[in-house]
Design a protein around this motif. Structure first.
Motif, PDB file in Angstrom:
ATOM      1  N   GLY A  55      -2.700  30.899   7.023  1.00 36.90           N
ATOM      2  CA  GLY A  55      -3.309  31.293   8.287  1.00 36.90           C
ATOM      3  C   GLY A  55      -3.178  32.775   8.585  1.00 36.90           C
ATOM      4  N   TRP A  56      -2.838  33.581   7.574  1.00 30.57           N
ATOM      5  CA  TRP A  56      -2.678  35.020   7.771  1.00 30.57           C
ATOM      6  C   TRP A  56      -4.027  35.710   7.901  1.00 30.57           C
ATOM      7  N   ILE A  57      -5.062  35.130   7.327  1.00 29.72           N
ATOM      8  CA  ILE A  57      -6.404  35.701   7.406  1.00 29.72           C
ATOM      9  C   ILE A  57      -7.391  34.592   7.724  1.00 29.72           C
ATOM     10  N   ASP A  58      -8.512  34.974   8.291  1.00 29.93           N
ATOM     11  CA  ASP A  58      -9.608  34.041   8.572  1.00 29.93           C
ATOM     12  C   ASP A  58      -9.140  32.818   9.367  1.00 29.93           C
ATOM     13  N   PRO A  59      -8.509  33.035  10.530  1.00 30.32           N
ATOM     14  CA  PRO A  59      -7.896  31.916  11.258  1.00 30.32           C
ATOM     15  C   PRO A  59      -8.844  31.064  12.089  1.00 30.32           C
ATOM     16  N   VAL A  60     -10.164  31.239  11.961  1.00 29.35           N
ATOM     17  CA  VAL A  60     -11.092  30.510  12.823  1.00 29.35           C
ATOM     18  C   VAL A  60     -11.309  29.061  12.411  1.00 29.35           C
ATOM     19  N   ARG A  61     -10.813  28.659  11.271  1.00 28.75           N
ATOM     20  CA  ARG A  61     -10.994  27.283  10.810  1.00 28.75           C
ATOM     21  C   ARG A  61      -9.640  26.645  10.586  1.00 28.75           C
TER      22      ARG A  61
END
Length: 153
Positions: A55-61
């Motif tokens: 969840g360090w990057i691209d947390p929208v999903r």
């Protein structure tokens, strides 16, 4: 960021495929394809995959969806993000290139010419399993010949 990473992984793969198909098959070049091509793609894949799952990057999903069990629903959630698409595509690029390297080495070892290998390698680049299926059909007679020659000694 994702467009840049997508472009970088495609460029790495394209250069490696061009070298594999067109350049003389020298040990140094094959090692470069393995480590600077496939290895680098694997490193990028691993870093992005871990960062996505953490969840360090691209947390929208839902980052944990694939980790909770592979399913159509879980994979759909994972690939609904740009990060998921890039990591999935990098996965394809790395494994298809690894397959192409194996095909080239196997073809050379079995005496199958580069003119026969080239379209199969291109098919593997464009649609990995399709190219591999063609290779498996083409290599079978050569593998049988090699086996008979080896046992006759």
């Amino acid at each position: 960021m994702w467009d840049t990473l997508f472009g970088l992984t495609n460029a790495i793969a394209a250069v490696a495929w061009l070298v594999l198909i067109l350049a003389p098959r020298r040990p140094l070049l094959l090692s470069l394809i393995l480590y600077a091509g496939i290895g680098l793609l694997c490193l990028i894949y691993t870093a992005v995959f871990v960062a996505l799952l953490a969840g360090w990057i691209d947390p929208v999903r839902d980052a944990a969806a694939p980790a909770l069990g592979y399913s159509v629903k879980g994979l759909r959630a994972f690939f609904m993000s740009d990060g998921g698409i890039v990591v999935g595509w990098t996965h394809y690029l790395a494994l298809d290139l690894f397959t192409g390297l194996w095909i080239a080495r196997d073809g050379d070892a079995k005496g199958i010419g580069r003119f026969v290998q080239a379209p199969i390698l291109f098919a593997t680049y464009m649609a990995g399993p399709f190219g591999l299926l063609i290779w498996l059909a083409v290599r079978e007679p050569a593998a049988r010949r090699s086996s008979k020659q080896g046992s006759a000694r």
